[in-house]
Every structure is written in structure tokens, then in C-alpha cells.
Design an enzyme around this catalytic site. Structure first.
Site, PDB file in Angstrom:
ATOM      1  N   ASP A  66       0.804  -1.215   0.000  1.00 23.93           N
ATOM      2  CA  ASP A  66       0.000   0.000   0.000  1.00 23.93           C
ATOM      3  C   ASP A  66       0.842   1.273   0.000  1.00 23.93           C
ATOM      4  O   ASP A  66       2.061   1.234   0.226  1.00 23.93           O
ATOM      5  CB  ASP A  66      -0.961   0.005   1.201  1.00 23.93           C
ATOM      6  CG  ASP A  66      -0.334  -0.573   2.471  1.00 23.93           C
ATOM      7  OD1 ASP A  66       0.906  -0.580   2.563  1.00 23.93           O
ATOM      8  OD2 ASP A  66      -1.077  -1.017   3.356  1.00 23.93           O
ATOM      9  N   ASN A 135      -7.833  -2.601  13.924  1.00 25.55           N
ATOM     10  CA  ASN A 135      -9.223  -2.884  13.512  1.00 25.55           C
ATOM     11  C   ASN A 135      -9.294  -4.103  12.587  1.00 25.55           C
ATOM     12  O   ASN A 135     -10.329  -4.365  11.993  1.00 25.55           O
ATOM     13  CB  ASN A 135      -9.829  -1.668  12.806  1.00 25.55           C
ATOM     14  CG  ASN A 135      -9.104  -1.315  11.510  1.00 25.55           C
ATOM     15  OD1 ASN A 135      -8.087  -1.922  11.172  1.00 25.55           O
ATOM     16  ND2 ASN A 135      -9.621  -0.342  10.780  1.00 25.55           N
ATOM     17  N   HIS A 137      -7.452  -4.620   9.809  1.00 26.16           N
ATOM     18  CA  HIS A 137      -7.132  -4.434   8.385  1.00 26.16           C
ATOM     19  C   HIS A 137      -5.858  -5.173   8.003  1.00 26.16           C
ATOM     20  O   HIS A 137      -4.955  -5.355   8.821  1.00 26.16           O
ATOM     21  CB  HIS A 137      -7.089  -2.950   7.975  1.00 26.16           C
ATOM     22  CG  HIS A 137      -5.915  -2.155   8.469  1.00 26.16           C
ATOM     23  ND1 HIS A 137      -5.997  -0.817   8.794  1.00 26.16           N
ATOM     24  CD2 HIS A 137      -4.604  -2.489   8.678  1.00 26.16           C
ATOM     25  CE1 HIS A 137      -4.806  -0.376   9.162  1.00 26.16           C
ATOM     26  NE2 HIS A 137      -3.949  -1.369   9.098  1.00 26.16           N
ATOM     27  N   GLU A 142      -9.790  -1.999   4.850  1.00 29.13           N
ATOM     28  CA  GLU A 142     -10.479  -1.699   6.105  1.00 29.13           C
ATOM     29  C   GLU A 142     -11.703  -2.611   6.256  1.00 29.13           C
ATOM     30  O   GLU A 142     -12.114  -3.274   5.297  1.00 29.13           O
ATOM     31  CB  GLU A 142     -10.903  -0.224   6.091  1.00 29.13           C
ATOM     32  CG  GLU A 142      -9.743   0.772   5.977  1.00 29.13           C
ATOM     33  CD  GLU A 142      -8.936   0.954   7.278  1.00 29.13           C
ATOM     34  OE1 GLU A 142      -8.830  -0.004   8.072  1.00 29.13           O
ATOM     35  OE2 GLU A 142      -8.396   2.059   7.467  1.00 29.13           O
TER      36      GLU A 142
HETATM   37  C1  F6R Z   1       1.407  -1.483   6.056  1.00 26.14           C
HETATM   38  C2  F6R Z   1       0.137  -2.194   6.129  1.00 26.14           C
HETATM   39  C3  F6R Z   1      -0.684  -2.170   7.364  1.00 26.14           C
HETATM   40  C4  F6R Z   1       0.144  -2.404   8.637  1.00 26.14           C
HETATM   41  C5  F6R Z   1      -0.746  -2.353   9.866  1.00 26.14           C
HETATM   42  C6  F6R Z   1       0.058  -2.524  11.141  1.00 26.14           C
HETATM   43  O1  F6R Z   1       1.999  -1.640   4.793  1.00 26.14           O
HETATM   44  O2  F6R Z   1      -0.249  -2.777   5.174  1.00 26.14           O
HETATM   45  O3  F6R Z   1      -1.695  -3.152   7.271  1.00 26.14           O
HETATM   46  O4  F6R Z   1       0.765  -3.654   8.543  1.00 26.14           O
HETATM   47  O5  F6R Z   1      -1.409  -1.119   9.906  1.00 26.14           O
HETATM   48  O6  F6R Z   1       0.923  -1.447  11.291  1.00 26.14           O
HETATM   49  P1  F6R Z   1       1.982  -1.422  12.492  1.00 26.14           P
HETATM   50  O7  F6R Z   1       2.963  -2.487  12.208  1.00 26.14           O
HETATM   51  O8  F6R Z   1       2.572  -0.042  12.434  1.00 26.14           O
HETATM   52  O9  F6R Z   1       1.200  -1.682  13.741  1.00 26.14           O
END
Ligand code: F6R
Length: 244
Positions: A66, A135, A137, A142
Site C-alpha cells: 500500500d 481494527n 485491516h 479496512e
Molecule cells: C502497512 C500495512 C498495514 C500495517 C498495519 C500494522 O503496509 O499494510 O496493514 O501492517 O497497519 O501497522 P503497524 O505495524 O505499524 O502496527
């Protein structure tokens, strides 16, 4: 399959080792990569392993999950910048084989379609690395994203904007939209490793452990995949038993 370790260090060593094995056994592997705080120690460990045991990275291809919309590669909070800082500047993967969605694209629909098509043209992802949002994702898919989604634009949820706002000097700078690989793109990977560490992930991991597949919890889509490893530290796994 769940792998639970005591510490973040052990989680990172295990995950980096799985990446290293993939690179060693399939030098032309197509890797799906993630960003976020969870992956920083994983990438640091992978770099260390590759310093100890150099491997040919010239044939690797990578696709990141992403990117924030409106973020150029030069923006310090962009995922492109993150990847350079934590991985690509330290490894000799040819730049033309590194792929991230273009957060500055004008014709976003077009680049979304092209992104999923490019993954398919490479024969799909051999290994997809995932973190998880509080959440549930995966990528920036989402809650209530279709399990058959391809790369698309997403309006970031309030929860995600709060969680990730910590990386921005001012919460108001936190982007409202992102481009993410779709859930179907992720599910088509041969192998998936989801990593979660820290007590802020304990609640969502307990929910994921007990929930049947439901688009309200994007990570629950992984239940339909045959080769998923969920790697947790003790803090992220703390509520698995309790909620059984
Ligand atoms: C990032 C991504 C997100 C993160 C998730 C956890 O490329 O795809 O799904 O993996 O938001 O983020 P952290 O590791 O910062 O808790």
C-alpha cells in the site's frame, strides 16, 4: 498455523529467516512486502542475515501492499520512503523490480488495475508479508472491504487515522486515503506470513482467533488460505487463551 514467541526479537528472527529461505530457494521470487512499525525489526534482521549469508537479490521482484494517496516518494511518511530507509537502500534489489502503488498518480483507477495486473503477470506473489491494524485491516483493506477486491483506493477508517497519525508531526497531516492491494490479490499469494507484536494487537488477535470469516474483520479472509503462518509475540498472543 500459529507461531508464538516470547519476544519481538524472536518473532523478527523467525520471520526474517522465512524470507531469507524463500530468497535462497527461489532467487527469482516475487515478494509482497508490508510497512509499519512491526516490520522494522523484521527488515533489520533480514539485512543482518544477508550480511552474514549474502544471497543473489538481482532476480527478486517486490510489490508493496500500500501507499498513502498524495504522498510522493520523497515524503518522509510515505511508504516508498519507509521502504528505502528500512530495506531498499541497504539491499541490492534492482530498483526496476521494486513496486509500490503510486500515491501521486493522476489516473488512480488505471494504476490500481495495472498494479494487480503486474502482480499476475509475474505469476503471482510467492510470499506475502502482512501486519495487521488494530481494527483487523490487512494492507489498507479496512473492515467491510470485499474479500474479492483487487488493488483499489480506500478511505482510511477513523481508527487507522488515529493509529497511524502518531507517525505524523500533526494528526491533521495524516492522509485520508490510500491505495492498497486488494484482499483477493493477497489471498492469491502462495504463502502468507502475518506478524503481530505488542499489547495493542492482543485484542484484535483474540478476535481473529475466534471469529469465523466475516468481511467486518478483513484478516479473517486468511482462514480460506492453505498456507498462512501467524507469528506473534507473547504480548500480542496474551488474550488468545483467555478468550477461548
Ligand atoms: C502497512 C500495512 C498495514 C500495517 C498495519 C500494522 O503496509 O499494510 O496493514 O501492517 O497497519 O501497522 P503497524 O505495524 O505499524 O502496527
Amino acid at each position: 498455523m500459529y507461531k508464538i514467541f516470547d519476544t519481538v526479537d524472536e518473532v523478527s528472527r523467525y520471520t526474517a529467516h522465512r524470507l531469507l529461505e524463500k530468497i535462497q530457494t527461489k532467487p527469482n521470487a516475487v515478494l509482497g512486502l508490508a510497512t509499519g512499525s512491526t516490520m522494522k525489526p523484521v527488515y533489520a534482521q533480514l539485512i543482518e542475515f544477508l550480511q552474514q549469508t549474502p544471497a543473489d537479490l538481482s532476480q527478486l521482484t517486490t510489490f508493496n501492499l500500500d501507499e498513502y494517496m498524495g504522498s510522493s516518494a520523497a515524503h518522509a511518511q510515505s511508504y516508498s520512503y519507509y521502504m528505502c530507509q528500512h530495506l531498499f537502500n541497504k539491499l541490492s534489489i534492482p530498483r526496476h523490480k521494486v513496486n509500490l502503488p503510486d500515491g501521486m498518480a493522476e489516473d488512480v483507477e488505471c494504476i490500481c488495475q495495472a498494479y494487480s495486473a503486474a502482480i499476475q503477470a509475474m505469476g503471482g506473489l510467492d510470499l506475502q508479508l502482512l501486519g495487521i491494524g488494530s481494527n483487523g485491516h490487512i494492507g489498507f483493506n479496512e473492515p467491510y472491504t470485499s474479500f474479492s477486491s483487487r488493488t483499489h483506493v480506500v478511505a482510511l477508517s477513523e481508527q487507522t487515522r488515529i493509529d497511524n497519525g502518531r507517525f505524523f508531526a500533526n494528526q491533521s497531516e495524516m492522509p485520508t486515503h490510500a491505495i492498497t492491494m486488494g484482499i483477493l490479490d493477497i489471498l492469491e499469494a502462495q504463502e502468507i506470513i502475518l506478524v503481530a507484536t505488542g499489547n495493542n494487537k492482543a485484542g484484535i488477535m483474540a478476535e481473529l482467533y475466534h471469529r469465523t470469516m466475516d468481511e467486518a474483520l478483513p484478516a479473517s479472509a486468511l482462514a480460506q488460505h492453505e498456507n498462512v503462518t501467524i507469528v506473534l509475540d507473547a504480548e500480542a498472543a496474551a488474550l488468545l487463551q483467555q478468550s477461548a
